[in-house]
Design an enzyme around this catalytic site. Structure first.
Site, PDB file in Angstrom:
ATOM      1  N   ARG A 131      23.545  -3.035   9.423  1.00  0.00           N
ATOM      2  CA  ARG A 131      24.774  -3.349   8.950  1.00  0.00           C
ATOM      3  C   ARG A 131      24.908  -3.512   7.479  1.00  0.00           C
ATOM      4  NH1 ARG A 131      28.484  -7.491  12.070  1.00  0.00           N
ATOM      5  NH2 ARG A 131      27.743  -8.888  10.671  1.00  0.00           N
ATOM      6  N   LYS A 181      31.386  -4.690   5.587  1.00  0.00           N
ATOM      7  CA  LYS A 181      31.449  -6.320   5.310  1.00  0.00           C
ATOM      8  C   LYS A 181      31.335  -6.310   4.026  1.00  0.00           C
ATOM      9  CE  LYS A 181      29.460 -10.471   7.558  1.00  0.00           C
ATOM     10  NZ  LYS A 181      30.767 -10.899   7.917  1.00  0.00           N
ATOM     11  N   GLU A 201      41.181  -9.242  15.312  1.00  0.00           N
ATOM     12  CA  GLU A 201      40.136 -10.165  15.365  1.00  0.00           C
ATOM     13  C   GLU A 201      40.492 -11.395  14.679  1.00  0.00           C
ATOM     14  OE1 GLU A 201      36.619  -8.999  13.187  1.00  0.00           O
ATOM     15  OE2 GLU A 201      37.779  -7.926  11.556  1.00  0.00           O
TER      16      GLU A 201
HETATM   17  N1  PXG Z   1      34.724 -10.486  12.076  1.00  0.00           N
HETATM   18  C1  PXG Z   1      34.732 -10.818  10.910  1.00  0.00           C
HETATM   19  C2  PXG Z   1      35.883 -10.193   9.851  1.00  0.00           C
HETATM   20  C3  PXG Z   1      33.515 -11.514  10.321  1.00  0.00           C
HETATM   21  O1  PXG Z   1      33.589 -11.643   9.039  1.00  0.00           O
HETATM   22  C4  PXG Z   1      32.615 -11.473  12.429  1.00  0.00           C
HETATM   23  C5  PXG Z   1      33.682 -10.804  12.913  1.00  0.00           C
HETATM   24  C6  PXG Z   1      31.559 -11.691  13.387  1.00  0.00           C
HETATM   25  O2  PXG Z   1      30.357 -10.817  13.250  1.00  0.00           O
HETATM   26  P1  PXG Z   1      29.101 -11.306  13.782  1.00  0.00           P
HETATM   27  O3  PXG Z   1      28.041 -10.010  13.261  1.00  0.00           O
HETATM   28  O4  PXG Z   1      28.588 -12.332  12.761  1.00  0.00           O
HETATM   29  O5  PXG Z   1      28.715 -11.719  15.002  1.00  0.00           O
HETATM   30  C7  PXG Z   1      32.474 -11.788  11.260  1.00  0.00           C
HETATM   31  C8  PXG Z   1      31.296 -12.406  10.671  1.00  0.00           C
HETATM   32  C9  PXG Z   1      30.942 -17.877   8.266  1.00  0.00           C
HETATM   33  C10 PXG Z   1      31.282 -16.550   8.025  1.00  0.00           C
HETATM   34  O6  PXG Z   1      30.404 -18.775   7.782  1.00  0.00           O
HETATM   35  C11 PXG Z   1      31.329 -15.805   9.072  1.00  0.00           C
HETATM   36  C12 PXG Z   1      31.479 -14.334   8.751  1.00  0.00           C
HETATM   37  C13 PXG Z   1      31.655 -13.820   7.458  1.00  0.00           C
HETATM   38  C14 PXG Z   1      31.512 -14.866   6.430  1.00  0.00           C
HETATM   39  C15 PXG Z   1      31.511 -16.171   6.814  1.00  0.00           C
HETATM   40  O7  PXG Z   1      31.427 -18.534   9.521  1.00  0.00           O
HETATM   41  N2  PXG Z   1      31.629 -13.376   9.703  1.00  0.00           N
END
Ligand code: PXG
Length: 290
Positions: free
Chosen positions: A52, A151, A184
């Site tokens: 990713r 991302k 989301e």
């Molecule tokens: N949506 C968004 C906008 C995200 O940033 C997710 C969904 C979940 O994706 P994953 O691949 O992790 O299952 C994310 C991921 C944190 C943190 O510290 C989490 C994310 C980004 C930055 C910080 O909680 N997210």
């Protein structure tokens, strides 16, 4: 000895781990990142996160100066050096140092950063009792402008939503697309369960294709559930049997309230609880050993 941070092939003490004020990651949010976790010295879904990261960077025409194999080695080496058993791993790739203009051609060397730290777990209460969230006015970025599947270091869209939730006394915001469909949360994907179907919004609507999301869909399919990627409305959320969020940091968090409306019977749902249990099993056994 403090935690060491990897920057462009070198290790720096945490308080010495710095980038230039001319780095376009800082000046323009021009860069990409990943958040990964390790459980008992197993890096969870490392390949998926690396893939990713490279897709995100491809999306902004940023060439990462390491091969995927080299990036995996850098992650593993940093974890080993810091002797972390259960870690939160943050990969950051920025456009690098340039001048004060936007032109990315001025940035000759991308910066690659690997931060590994102790994981800060969410309060146990949240998993036991479930979370109440609020819908917010700021829509998720429209994919035609900046695709949420990238991302990127531009998280202001989500930060604005987070501020709106916090201003209303809630910890998490549910964001909609510009057309009013459920997208989301600020750092987590959303799922509902209705009549034994597991439903989550499709990525093309403009959401991040979460790696936890994919893993949960996989677990649910294997357990015989019907899994659908479908457009979800506010009404679908309010009338869901169960609801939960997924993310690397959060894992699976039950949602028991949205906009002061009670979801299901106001307690974490049965299917949610069983998915949480299965997910925790997978995190204990799957992963890249270090
Ligand atoms: N949506 C968004 C906008 C995200 O940033 C997710 C969904 C979940 O994706 P994953 O691949 O992790 O299952 C994310 C991921 C944190 C943190 O510290 C989490 C994310 C980004 C930055 C910080 O909680 N997210």
């Amino acid at each position: 000895m403090g935690l060491k941070v990897y920057i462009n092939g070198e290790y720096f003490e945490k308080d010495q781990a710095k980038v230039s004020v001319f780095d376009h990651g800082l000046l323009y949010g021009d860069g990409v990142f990943e958040g990964i976790r390790s459980y008992s010295r197993l890096v969870f879904k490392l390949k998926e996160h690396i893939d990713r990261l490279y897709e995100s960077s491809q999306g902004i025409m940023l060439t990462i100066p390491l091969s995927k194999e080299e990036m995996i080695k850098a992650v593993v080496a940093t974890l080993k050096l810091n002797e972390l058993d259960n870690a939160y791993i943050r990969l950051v790739v920025t456009r690098g140092m340039g001048d004060l203009g936007l032109d990315p051609r001025k940035c000759k060397h991308a910066s690659v950063i690997v931060i590994t730290d102790n994981i800060k777990l969410y309060p146990e209460k949240m998993y036991k009792e479930g979370l109440s969230i609020i819908t917010v006015p700021t829509p998720r970025n429209i994919p035609e402008a900046l695709n949420p599947q990238i991302k990127s270091l531009n998280y202001l869209n989500n930060i604005l939503a987070k501020i709106e939730a916090l201003n209303s006394g809630y910890e998490e915001a549910l964001m909609f697309t510009a057309h009013g469909y459920v997208a989301e949360c600020t750092g987590d994907n959303i799922f509902i369960i209705k009549d034994n179907n597991l439903i989550t919004p499709p990525a093309f609507l403009g959401i991040l294709k979460g790696i936890t999301r994919a893993c949960v869909m996989d677990i649910a399919k294997k357990s015989g559930m019907t899994v659908k990627e479908e457009v979800i409305t506010r009404h679908n959320i309010y009338t869901a049997d169960e609801c939960f969020l997924t993310g690397t940091a959060a894992e699976i968090i039950p949602v028991v309230g949205v906009d002061k409306r009670i979801i299901g019977d106001g307690k974490p749902g049965k299917i949610t609880l069983s998915l949480m249990k299965e997910f925790r099993k997978v995190t204990k056994t799957d992963g890249v050993k270090y």
